[in-house]
Scaffold this active site. Structure first.
Site, PDB file in Angstrom:
ATOM      1  N   HIS A 216       1.105  -1.062   0.233  1.00 38.00           N
ATOM      2  CA  HIS A 216      -0.431  -0.164  -0.596  1.00 38.00           C
ATOM      3  C   HIS A 216       0.493   0.886  -0.245  1.00 38.00           C
ATOM      4  CE1 HIS A 216      -3.481  -2.301   0.991  1.00 38.00           C
ATOM      5  NE2 HIS A 216      -3.301  -3.353   1.494  1.00 38.00           N
TER       6      HIS A 216
ATOM      7  N   ASN B 237     -10.375  -2.846   2.693  1.00 38.45           N
ATOM      8  CA  ASN B 237     -10.002  -3.142   1.055  1.00 38.45           C
ATOM      9  C   ASN B 237     -11.522  -2.579   0.147  1.00 38.45           C
ATOM     10  OD1 ASN B 237      -7.773  -3.574   1.391  1.00 38.45           O
ATOM     11  ND2 ASN B 237      -7.249  -4.921   0.833  1.00 38.45           N
TER      12      ASN B 237
ATOM     13  N   TYR C 265       0.570  -4.180  12.509  1.00 37.54           N
ATOM     14  CA  TYR C 265       0.988  -2.167  11.695  1.00 37.54           C
ATOM     15  C   TYR C 265       1.157  -1.546  12.852  1.00 37.54           C
ATOM     16  CZ  TYR C 265      -2.531  -3.547   7.681  1.00 37.54           C
ATOM     17  OH  TYR C 265      -2.890  -4.601   6.751  1.00 37.54           O
TER      18      TYR C 265
HETATM   19 FE1  HDE Z   1      -2.189  -5.031   5.379  1.00 39.02          FE
HETATM   20  N1  HDE Z   1      -1.023  -3.647   5.777  1.00 39.02           N
HETATM   21  N2  HDE Z   1      -1.438  -6.463   6.277  1.00 39.02           N
HETATM   22  N3  HDE Z   1      -4.272  -5.307   4.717  1.00 39.02           N
HETATM   23  N4  HDE Z   1      -3.272  -2.659   4.825  1.00 39.02           N
HETATM   24  C1  HDE Z   1      -0.563  -2.976   5.759  1.00 39.02           C
HETATM   25  O1  HDE Z   1       1.183  -1.321   7.480  1.00 39.02           O
HETATM   26  C2  HDE Z   1      -0.843  -6.698   6.582  1.00 39.02           C
HETATM   27  C3  HDE Z   1      -4.416  -6.818   5.027  1.00 39.02           C
HETATM   28  C4  HDE Z   1      -4.384  -2.873   4.400  1.00 39.02           C
HETATM   29  O2  HDE Z   1      -3.095   3.499   4.260  1.00 39.02           O
HETATM   30  C5  HDE Z   1       1.576  -2.148   6.481  1.00 39.02           C
HETATM   31  O3  HDE Z   1       1.269   1.005   7.531  1.00 39.02           O
HETATM   32  C6  HDE Z   1      -0.806  -7.796   7.569  1.00 39.02           C
HETATM   33  C7  HDE Z   1      -5.772  -6.919   4.692  1.00 39.02           C
HETATM   34  C8  HDE Z   1      -4.353  -1.366   4.396  1.00 39.02           C
HETATM   35  O4  HDE Z   1      -1.465   3.274   5.478  1.00 39.02           O
HETATM   36  C9  HDE Z   1       1.437  -3.972   7.471  1.00 39.02           C
HETATM   37  C10 HDE Z   1      -2.317  -8.808   6.297  1.00 39.02           C
HETATM   38  C11 HDE Z   1      -6.577  -5.610   5.093  1.00 39.02           C
HETATM   39  C12 HDE Z   1      -2.819  -1.107   3.893  1.00 39.02           C
HETATM   40  C13 HDE Z   1       0.591  -4.668   6.609  1.00 39.02           C
HETATM   41  C14 HDE Z   1      -2.664  -7.664   5.673  1.00 39.02           C
HETATM   42  C15 HDE Z   1      -5.443  -4.798   4.817  1.00 39.02           C
HETATM   43  C16 HDE Z   1      -2.057  -1.608   4.410  1.00 39.02           C
HETATM   44  C17 HDE Z   1       2.234  -2.003   5.525  1.00 39.02           C
HETATM   45  C18 HDE Z   1      -2.107 -10.198   6.879  1.00 39.02           C
HETATM   46  C19 HDE Z   1      -8.017  -5.287   4.921  1.00 39.02           C
HETATM   47  C20 HDE Z   1      -3.090   0.552   4.018  1.00 39.02           C
HETATM   48  C21 HDE Z   1       2.089  -0.757   6.060  1.00 39.02           C
HETATM   49  C22 HDE Z   1      -2.749 -10.218   8.074  1.00 39.02           C
HETATM   50  C23 HDE Z   1      -9.019  -5.984   5.382  1.00 39.02           C
HETATM   51  C24 HDE Z   1      -3.413   1.592   5.113  1.00 39.02           C
HETATM   52  C25 HDE Z   1       0.995   0.211   6.972  1.00 39.02           C
HETATM   53  C26 HDE Z   1      -2.856   2.805   4.958  1.00 39.02           C
HETATM   54  C27 HDE Z   1      -1.009  -1.582   5.178  1.00 39.02           C
HETATM   55  C28 HDE Z   1       0.460  -5.858   7.045  1.00 39.02           C
HETATM   56  C29 HDE Z   1      -3.616  -8.230   4.997  1.00 39.02           C
HETATM   57  C30 HDE Z   1      -5.131  -3.532   4.017  1.00 39.02           C
HETATM   58  C31 HDE Z   1       2.420  -4.077   6.699  1.00 39.02           C
HETATM   59  C32 HDE Z   1       0.304  -8.638   7.679  1.00 39.02           C
HETATM   60  C33 HDE Z   1      -6.921  -8.633   4.642  1.00 39.02           C
HETATM   61  C34 HDE Z   1      -5.628  -0.545   3.454  1.00 39.02           C
HETATM   62  O5  HDE Z   1       1.319  -4.187   8.572  1.00 39.02           O
END
Ligand code: HDE
Length: 688
Positions: free
Chosen positions: A76, A149, A363
């Site tokens: 993202h 999402n 996060y």
């Molecule tokens: Fe994320 N995800 N994600 N994700 N995600 C990040 O956090 C992660 C997942 C989502 O505009 C990271 O700040 C893991 C689902 C958004 O700043 C990180 C898993 C959904 C954003 C991270 C998921 C999301 C992130 C990277 C599996 C929808 C952007 C930078 C368990 C429900 C937020 C950050 C923004 C961002 C990890 C799966 C949505 C690495 C480990 C499912 C919208 O922490």
């Protein structure tokens, strides 16, 4: 009115330009407040000599510049932020104590960031990709982040697989490409070995990932959460955001061309419309259900690869989200904002979704390396707007100066030290979690194809054709035939006809054997909510229409079209061969918003051409003009053209249909522009 900056300046010895402080412009200083006398020349030992190390002003400026970048988000990375508010319209008091969900009419400030997933921060806005939909609500009880999402399901069921998924979709490690694209071997290799991803595959290959505008996508919290009421009673909840302008997607060929014409297509549009006083608005809706109801679902709601069909649990609209203000500073706000699914408020709790559970760790951890300090919460964009008090101290970039000798709890030395509050404080729901521990996946997570099939059969005909063609496009970029075959084997289980269509599109001689599902695939009924086209709003509101003009164009026709389009709630942009504009037939000058070669029709929802005979003839030999019309037609848009413009239509080989109109009936043009001309599609491209 904003003051006009002065241009006064004098030239230095070397011909360089110096602007000096005056009554309007305060002196420029170093970070220490030292007034700078010369911001154009570093300190030299003599006019031809080396620069002196002594030049602390140069060193301070360059050092700060050298450290301007922070690590981009690992996923993202590319995102667009905006401020706004959330307003509750219906109280959920029976279900939760969270004030943000019980106090009707209160406007809670929010910051939102909508992102792509796979590309770097400098990638384009329009790859085929999931959109992140993250909202930070600065509530009176602390910050609540809904980090969702634009697709209600996810690729995987367990957080432990996330690094593999992301490594597979990102640039391949040996070659460093492709950027922001799933159409490559490592992604499809991983997916073909991950049956649980098949439902998500249907969504990402659908037009959902080709958003027309950030204002025209849905948002989903994805996981189940819990609401807790005053009696401590839990109810499961799913969160939904539904765009007021309706959902709309682009067609693939258009999407590809937008990436070249304007890589900032989505960001620029939001910037422009918020600057013009328009807003982006979504309804906020919830699906509420009990454990007893969940026990009867034909799937496990804790499995993030499943959605809860609206037919099973209807959506209740309880509020609205309005984005109305562009941030002052992209870095300070959009880049530094730190969302964490673990940020929630009393009255809301997590569920045991194993994907969510992993996110609760990830996060906060990622913010520490991205923002560099545990004090990232003190940045203005991240700080709560309600009172807060704790005994956390020190650390890199500590911005606060807590007074007194007490930094611990309990204590008797401070009369006003903060203390825990059992009545108002956050309480986790009381649950009996008895059972055997182990690295296991619940058997109720094992059906990977039924909802994928449900999604497929819920699509309209054009959408099915787009989806099948997207699979052909993506798998055609995969070099390893065994990966293509493995994917077709899954598709055959989802729907035999789909598998066959994709196999034909790939030119496969022989169909592979279908994959073996772990559980029998169910024939779930189609769900009306899953199609974009069937739910499209018949409106031009929030869209943008181009009028192509040249010297000698009919001013009255241009004015009538502009008036009708604006009355329908859309914006109009004048496109002309030169940005300085044109002289109309009536002698009046008309300024242009865009130059023809740099403003192709892919940036608009419909186009009108108002040209004199001479201009039409000249432009029929101009590739940019011919492509302007050919693409608008190929992308199924309404095209209005007056008599002079017919030469351009002819050069573009346009066959008249219901969406090709004269320029004299502005209302008919607006009516045609409200929708894509889906009936035209089979005549302009061969789809799988
Ligand atoms: Fe994320 N995800 N994600 N994700 N995600 C990040 O956090 C992660 C997942 C989502 O505009 C990271 O700040 C893991 C689902 C958004 O700043 C990180 C898993 C959904 C954003 C991270 C998921 C999301 C992130 C990277 C599996 C929808 C952007 C930078 C368990 C429900 C937020 C950050 C923004 C961002 C990890 C799966 C949505 C690495 C480990 C499912 C919208 O922490």
């Amino acid at each position: 009115m904003a003051k006009k900056p002065t241009r006064d300046a004098h030239l230095g010895n070397g011909g360089e330009l110096h602007q000096q402080a005056n009554a309007e412009h305060p002196p420029l200083t170093t970070q220490q407040g030292l007034v700078i006398s010369d911001n154009q020349n570093s300190l030299r030992s003599h006019p031809q000599g080396p620069t002196l190390l002594e030049d602390f002003i140069l060193r301070e400026k360059i050092t700060h510049f050298d450290h301007e970048r922070i690590p981009e988000r690992v996923v993202h990375a590319r995102g667009t932020g905006a401020h706004g508010f959330f307003e509750l319209t219906h109280s959920l008091e029976a279900y939760t104590t969270a004030q943000v969900l019980t106090e009707v009419g209160v406007k809670t400030p929010v910051f939102s960031r909508i992102s792509t997933v796979a590309g770097g921060s400098g990638s384009s806005d329009t790859p085929r990709d999931v959109r992140g939909f993250a909202i930070k609500l600065y509530t009176a009880q602390g910050n609540w982040d809904i980090v969702g999402n634009n697709i209600p399901v996810f690729f995987i069921q367990d957080a432990i697989k996330f690094p593999d998924l992301v490594h597979a979709v990102k640039m391949e490690p040996d070659r460093g490409f492709p950027q922001a694209a799933s159409a490559h071997d490592t992604f499809w290799d991983f997916i073909s070995l991950t049956p649980e991803a098949m439902h998500m595959v249907m969504w990402i290959m659908s037009d959902r990932t080709l958003a027309r505008s950030l204002r025209m996508i849905e948002g989903f919290g994805v996981h189940s959460f819990r609401l807790i009421n005053a009696d401590g009673h839990p109810t499961f909840v799913k969160f939904h955001w539904r765009p007021k302008l309706g959902m709309q997607s682009t067609v693939w060929d258009e999407t590809v061309k937008i990436a070249g014409a304007d890589p900032d297509f989505h960001r620029r549009e939001l910037f422009e419309v918020l600057g013009a006083g328009e807003v982006a608005e979504w309804e906020f809706a919830v699906q509420l259900f009990t454990q007893a109801e969940a026990d009867k679902f034909p799937f496990n709601h804790l499995d993030a690869t499943k959605l809860i069909p609206e037919e099973l649990v209807p959506l209740q609209v309880i509020g609205r989200l309005v984005l109305d203000r562009w941030p002052d500073n992209f870095f300070a706000e959009t880049e530094q904002v730190a969302f964490c699914p673990s940020h929630l408020v009393p009255g809301i709790d997590f569920s045991n979704d194993p994907l969510l559970q992993g996110r609760l760790f990830s996060y906060l951890d990622t913010q520490l390396s991205r923002l560099g300090s545990a004090n990232f919460t003190q940045l203005p964009i991240n700080a709560p707007k309600c009172p807060f008090a704790h005994q956390q101290r020190d650390g890199h970039m500590q911005m606060t100066q807590p007074a007194g000798r007490v930094a611990y709890e309990p204590n008797t030395l401070s009369a006003d030290a903060p203390r825990a509050d059992r009545a108002k404080g956050f309480a986790s729901v009381a649950l009996d979690e008895g059972g055997e521990r182990g690295r296991v996946r619940a058997a109720s997570f094992a059906d990977h194809y039924s909802q994928a099939r449900q999604f497929w059969i819920s699509q309209s005909e054009p959408e099915q054709a787009h989806l099948a063609s997207a699979l052909v496009f993506e798998l055609s970029k995969v070099e390893h035939p065994h990966v293509r075959e493995a994917m077709v084997a899954h598709l055959l289980v989802i729907d035999e006809a789909l598998g066959q269509r994709v196999a034909d599109g790939l030119g496969m001689d022989k169909l592979p054997a279908p994959a073996t599902p772990a559980q029998p695939v169910m024939d779930l009924p189609p769900s009306a909510a899953l199609s974009i086209i069937d739910n499209a709003k018949d409106t031009l509101e929030g869209r943008c229409v181009a009028i192509l003009v040249d010297d000698g164009s009919d001013g009255a026709a241009v004015a009538a079209l502009k008036k009708a389009v604006e009355a329908a709630g859309a914006r109009v942009k004048i496109v002309a061969p030169k940005v300085g504009g044109v002289t109309l037939a009536n002698g009046k000058k008309l300024a242009a918003d865009g130059q023809l070669a740099g403003t192709p029709s892919v940036l608009f929802d419909a186009v009108a051409l108002v040209l004199s005979d001479a201009a039409g003839k000249a432009l029929s030999r101009e590739a940019a003009a011919v492509d302007f019309v050919r693409d608008a037609f190929g992308h199924l848009k309404a095209v209005a053209a007056d008599a002079g413009a017919q030469a351009v239509l002819k050069a573009a080989g346009i066959q008249a249909d219901a969406g090709v109109l004269g320029a004299d009936d502005a209302d008919a043009f607006v009516a045609a522009a409200c929708t894509r001309q889906w009936a035209r599609e089979p005549s302009v491209r061969t789809l799988a």
